[in-house]
Design a protein around this motif. Structure first.
Motif, short mmCIF file in Angstrom:
data_model
loop_
_atom_site.label_atom_id
_atom_site.label_comp_id
_atom_site.label_asym_id
_atom_site.label_seq_id
_atom_site.Cartn_x
_atom_site.Cartn_y
_atom_site.Cartn_z
N THR A 16 23.69 -20.71 -45.66
CA THR A 16 22.75 -22.01 -45.11
C THR A 16 23.11 -23.11 -46.13
OG1 THR A 16 21.18 -20.17 -44.85
CG2 THR A 16 20.22 -22.31 -44.79
N ALA A 17 23.36 -22.80 -47.56
CA ALA A 17 23.58 -24.06 -48.40
C ALA A 17 25.06 -24.89 -47.95
CB ALA A 17 23.99 -23.38 -49.71
N LEU A 18 25.89 -24.10 -47.55
CA LEU A 18 27.24 -24.69 -46.98
C LEU A 18 26.87 -25.37 -46.03
CD1 LEU A 18 29.87 -22.05 -47.47
CD2 LEU A 18 29.54 -23.85 -49.05
N GLY A 19 26.07 -25.00 -45.04
CA GLY A 19 25.73 -25.65 -43.69
C GLY A 19 24.87 -27.12 -44.00
N SER A 20 24.19 -26.82 -44.99
CA SER A 20 23.00 -27.90 -45.39
C SER A 20 23.97 -29.05 -46.23
CB SER A 20 22.14 -27.47 -46.35
OG SER A 20 21.45 -26.48 -45.64
N THR A 21 24.98 -28.66 -46.75
CA THR A 21 25.61 -29.68 -47.50
C THR A 21 26.61 -30.42 -46.86
OG1 THR A 21 25.63 -27.89 -49.49
CG2 THR A 21 27.35 -29.79 -49.62
N THR A 22 27.11 -29.83 -45.60
CA THR A 22 28.04 -30.47 -44.66
C THR A 22 27.80 -31.89 -44.48
OG1 THR A 22 28.42 -28.45 -43.76
CG2 THR A 22 29.06 -30.24 -42.58
N TYR A 23 26.65 -32.29 -43.92
CA TYR A 23 26.32 -33.62 -43.18
C TYR A 23 26.59 -34.74 -44.68
CZ TYR A 23 24.06 -37.35 -40.79
OH TYR A 23 23.70 -38.52 -40.05
N PRO A 24 25.88 -34.38 -45.61
CA PRO A 24 25.87 -35.57 -46.98
C PRO A 24 27.13 -35.36 -47.22
CG PRO A 24 24.04 -33.91 -47.22
CD PRO A 24 24.75 -33.53 -45.88
N LEU B 296 28.50 -20.89 -37.84
CA LEU B 296 28.57 -22.24 -37.48
C LEU B 296 28.15 -22.93 -38.71
CD1 LEU B 296 26.99 -22.73 -33.96
CD2 LEU B 296 29.26 -22.39 -34.37
N ASP B 297 27.40 -22.57 -39.52
CA ASP B 297 27.22 -23.16 -40.74
C ASP B 297 28.50 -23.20 -41.46
OD1 ASP B 297 24.58 -23.87 -40.81
OD2 ASP B 297 23.95 -22.15 -41.50
N LEU B 298 29.41 -22.10 -41.56
CA LEU B 298 30.57 -21.90 -42.17
C LEU B 298 31.55 -22.85 -41.75
CD1 LEU B 298 32.36 -20.97 -44.52
CD2 LEU B 298 32.95 -18.95 -42.90
N LEU B 299 31.49 -23.05 -39.97
CA LEU B 299 32.66 -23.75 -39.44
C LEU B 299 32.30 -25.25 -39.79
CD1 LEU B 299 33.24 -21.94 -36.17
CD2 LEU B 299 34.79 -22.27 -38.22
N ARG B 300 31.10 -25.56 -39.77
CA ARG B 300 30.76 -27.00 -40.08
C ARG B 300 31.30 -27.43 -41.51
NH1 ARG B 300 25.52 -27.88 -40.68
NH2 ARG B 300 25.74 -30.13 -40.57
N PHE B 301 31.12 -26.64 -42.43
CA PHE B 301 31.56 -27.12 -43.87
C PHE B 301 33.18 -27.05 -43.85
CE2 PHE B 301 32.62 -25.98 -47.95
CZ PHE B 301 31.79 -27.01 -48.78
N ARG C 20 22.33 -9.95 -29.65
CA ARG C 20 22.25 -11.35 -30.02
C ARG C 20 20.81 -12.06 -30.18
NH1 ARG C 20 25.03 -14.51 -33.30
NH2 ARG C 20 26.83 -15.65 -32.29
N GLY C 21 19.91 -11.53 -29.16
CA GLY C 21 18.73 -12.02 -28.94
C GLY C 21 17.77 -11.72 -30.26
N THR C 22 18.13 -10.55 -31.15
CA THR C 22 17.29 -10.13 -32.27
C THR C 22 17.55 -11.26 -33.19
OG1 THR C 22 19.18 -9.04 -33.22
CG2 THR C 22 17.74 -7.69 -31.60
N ARG C 23 18.29 -12.20 -33.00
CA ARG C 23 18.53 -13.11 -34.12
C ARG C 23 17.80 -14.36 -33.83
NH1 ARG C 23 24.84 -13.66 -35.82
NH2 ARG C 23 24.25 -15.59 -36.40
N LEU D 206 32.61 -13.17 -33.66
CA LEU D 206 32.99 -13.68 -35.14
C LEU D 206 31.47 -13.95 -35.62
CD1 LEU D 206 35.67 -14.97 -36.59
CD2 LEU D 206 34.53 -17.07 -35.99
N ARG D 207 30.99 -12.96 -36.03
CA ARG D 207 29.72 -13.14 -36.67
C ARG D 207 29.54 -12.76 -38.07
NH1 ARG D 207 25.82 -9.94 -32.42
NH2 ARG D 207 24.39 -10.56 -33.98
N LEU D 208 28.67 -13.73 -38.81
CA LEU D 208 28.57 -13.66 -40.26
C LEU D 208 27.21 -13.25 -40.59
CD1 LEU D 208 30.64 -16.54 -41.55
CD2 LEU D 208 31.33 -14.07 -41.36
N ARG D 209 26.77 -12.34 -41.34
CA ARG D 209 25.48 -12.08 -41.46
C ARG D 209 24.57 -13.51 -42.45
NH1 ARG D 209 23.29 -7.43 -42.10
NH2 ARG D 209 25.25 -6.28 -42.08
N PRO D 210 23.55 -14.11 -41.87
CA PRO D 210 23.16 -15.06 -42.46
C PRO D 210 22.88 -14.77 -43.98
CG PRO D 210 21.91 -14.76 -40.35
CD PRO D 210 22.86 -13.33 -40.63
N SER D 211 23.08 -15.80 -44.93
CA SER D 211 22.91 -15.71 -46.19
C SER D 211 22.77 -16.74 -46.80
CB SER D 211 24.17 -15.27 -46.75
OG SER D 211 25.25 -16.12 -47.02
#
Length: 380
Positions: free
Chosen positions: A298-306, A25-30, A14-17, A289-294
């Motif tokens: 990241t776009a979905l995570g960023s779109t979530t709050y707006p 978490l980006d996906l879950l927030r979306f 985990r530390g390598t990330r 439950l790990r997803l490769r960052p993509s």
């Protein structure tokens, strides 16, 4: 608590990330934002449709109604990510990172709401505020001044804001594994006490209905960061049990106002949903439950709050105009897609540039933060 030594660090991989953005978490927030959108569009927004959405979407309503619990998922994620964001930061850096995350999109959504009701003939969901009331809303502390929220979704930001204030106290004291456990234990105990006492001022500070989600999220972050130990897992289980009560009360309150026909959500489905939320977050914390960052995540995570902030205004603007021409399902789908696209554009062309302006220039600071820290805080 000397016998409770820090458990060994979680799986070394985990530390390598660098603990940067957790793509899952980006996906879950979306997903949480989409759940809230589905609840509003398909169940809650009778005034927007001009009739009962649950009657327009009878098959979907029992599931869409559960979308109300998307906010609860946000709260658990917040407990996790805000603790991550606070760890090793000074108060100034923590406050700044929170303000830069919270306010730009919020002000944009507030301007959209003000324009919608001030400049068009839109009536649905109108908060009927004076210009002064809108100005107070700009502080995000309108609840403190007894002023109505300009948008219904703002209620959860008031809970988040109070959580940040509690975290700020922890940051001042110094965030350590042991102190997070002390805070979590005290907060759960206080939440239980406040729930039994029913004092309004105490409830405002302690947030007995939301505390279980925040504390469980923090405990899961400890598990993610340091590996499993019995006490943080105890907090997660206690948080889950208290959350069942809180979630059922919130849904019952909604049913009482609207009637079961218009909010057809059963107790069993609420219990299952909250349990799934906790289970999924536990899997994230354990690294199962790990997803490769993509770029997409990241776009979905960023779109979530707006999206969370703007989807109501988009519905008020579009649904009454489309509803004559299109069948309800198509109207809901087009409106949802419009809200998602608008939110992505708002993030890309407004929120991110504003955040860049507000972020401190990374000069030779006394102790420069690692580069990954900048994008760390992926939850408002």
């Amino acid at each position: 608590m000397h016998h409770h030594h820090r458990p060994r660090r979680a799986r070394g991989t985990r530390g390598t990330r660098g603990d940067g953005r957790l793509a899952e978490l980006d996906l879950l927030r979306f997903v949480a934002a989409l759940a809230v959108l589905a609840f509003h569009y398909l169940v809650a927004y009778a005034s927007v449709w001009g009739e009962r959405p649950a009657e327009l979407f009878p098959a979907a309503a029992p599931f869409a109604g559960l979308g109300i619990l998307g906010v609860e998922l946000f709260f658990v994620i917040s407990g996790f990510v805000i603790l991550m964001s606070a760890w090793g930061r000074s108060l100034g850096a923590f406050a700044r990172s929170r303000l830069v995350r919270l306010y730009p999109a919020y002000w944009l959504s507030l301007a959209a709401v003000a324009a919608l009701y001030g400049l068009t003939d839109a009536k649905a969901l109108d908060p009927r505020l004076s210009p002064g009331d809108y100005a107070v809303n700009a502080t995000m502390f309108q609840r403190l001044f007894g002023v109505t929220d300009a948008a219904g979704v703002y209620w959860s930001l008031w809970a988040e804001l109070r959580f940040y204030l509690i975290m700020a106290v922890l940051v001042v004291i110094g965030v350590t594994y042991g102190r997070v456990l002390v805070l979590g234990g005290l907060w759960l105990a206080a939440a239980l006490g406040a729930e039994l006492l029913g004092n309004d001022l105490l409830n405002e500070i302690v947030m007995p209905r939301y505390a279980p989600y925040f504390v469980a999220g923090m405990a899961l972050y400890l598990i993610h960061k340091h590996g499993s130990a019995w006490l943080p897992w105890l907090y997660v289980v206690a948080g889950w049990a208290m959350s069942l009560h809180a979630a059922l009360e919130r849904v019952h309150g909604r049913i009482k106002v609207a009637g079961f026909k218009n909010m057809p959500v059963t107790d069993v489905s609420v219990i299952v949903t909250i349990t799934v939320v906790f289970a999924v977050m536990a899997l994230v914390a354990l690294g199962l439950l790990r997803l490769r960052p993509s770029k997409v995540l990241t776009a979905l995570g960023s779109t979530t709050y707006p999206l969370y902030l703007l989807h109501s205004a988009v519905a008020v603007a579009l649904v009454p105009r489309l509803t004559g021409a299109l069948p309800p399902w198509l109207t809901a789908t087009v409106t949802a897609l419009a809200a998602i696209v608008l939110s992505y554009l708002v993030y890309t062309f407004a929120e991110r540039p504003i955040q860049r302006l507000l972020r401190p220039r990374r000069t030779a600071a006394a102790h420069p933060a690692p580069a990954v820290q900048v994008e760390k805080a992926s939850v408002p």
